[in-house]
Design a protein around this motif. Sequence first.
Motif, mmCIF file in Angstrom:
data_model
loop_
_atom_site.group_PDB
_atom_site.id
_atom_site.type_symbol
_atom_site.label_atom_id
_atom_site.label_comp_id
_atom_site.label_asym_id
_atom_site.label_seq_id
_atom_site.Cartn_x
_atom_site.Cartn_y
_atom_site.Cartn_z
ATOM 1 N N THR A 96 -3.789 -2.185 7.143
ATOM 2 C CA THR A 96 -2.664 -1.745 7.712
ATOM 3 C C THR A 96 -2.536 -1.691 9.238
ATOM 4 O OG1 THR A 96 -2.334 -0.283 5.529
ATOM 5 C CG2 THR A 96 -0.975 0.084 7.642
ATOM 6 N N TYR A 125 0.722 -1.404 0.039
ATOM 7 C CA TYR A 125 -0.163 0.019 -0.063
ATOM 8 C C TYR A 125 0.895 1.255 -0.061
ATOM 9 C CZ TYR A 125 -3.634 -3.258 1.502
ATOM 10 O OH TYR A 125 -4.542 -4.308 1.523
ATOM 11 N N ARG A 129 -7.797 -0.859 3.018
ATOM 12 C CA ARG A 129 -6.507 -0.725 3.237
ATOM 13 C C ARG A 129 -5.902 -0.099 4.557
ATOM 14 N NH1 ARG A 129 -7.441 -0.621 -2.070
ATOM 15 N NH2 ARG A 129 -8.074 1.624 -2.293
#
Length: 151
Positions: free
Chosen positions: A140, A88, A136
């Motif tokens: 994370t 990412y 995302r």
Amino acid sequence: MTCEPPASHTRPAPLTGRGSCRPTGGRAPPGRAAGVVRRVERRTRRAELAADREGVDVEYEDRMWADPVQFADACLGAIDDAADRLGYDSVRLFSGAGHDATHMADLMDTGMVFARSENGTSHNESEFTSWGDCYRATDTFANAALDLATA
């Protein structure tokens, strides 16, 4: 800004605005960020000059101030590593807002993961974050938390 009445060809009375000034860049200086203070002072002065020119009153109210917090290197490193490992894009930011993590930083190691908002719009009615960006950010965070818990 909100205008009463909402017509572009009339002089609104009252006109109400709300703004936010935050430091930008890498690390925030300790204490009250001088650059933000100067920015607020410039904007306030411009509003006062415009009000004088137009023969109207202007008021300024500082409703909140939160000193920027330096988050723990271990937390930031875990977030960076998780984002990189997952493929990412990420960028380090700091927050001068009153988020829970900024208040807890005096008690424990903290860090934050922000989900990207469309056009960078934040804390505004037009803010929009896609489900993909929410995923995302959550992915994370979860991976960083697991890495820290099992280190």
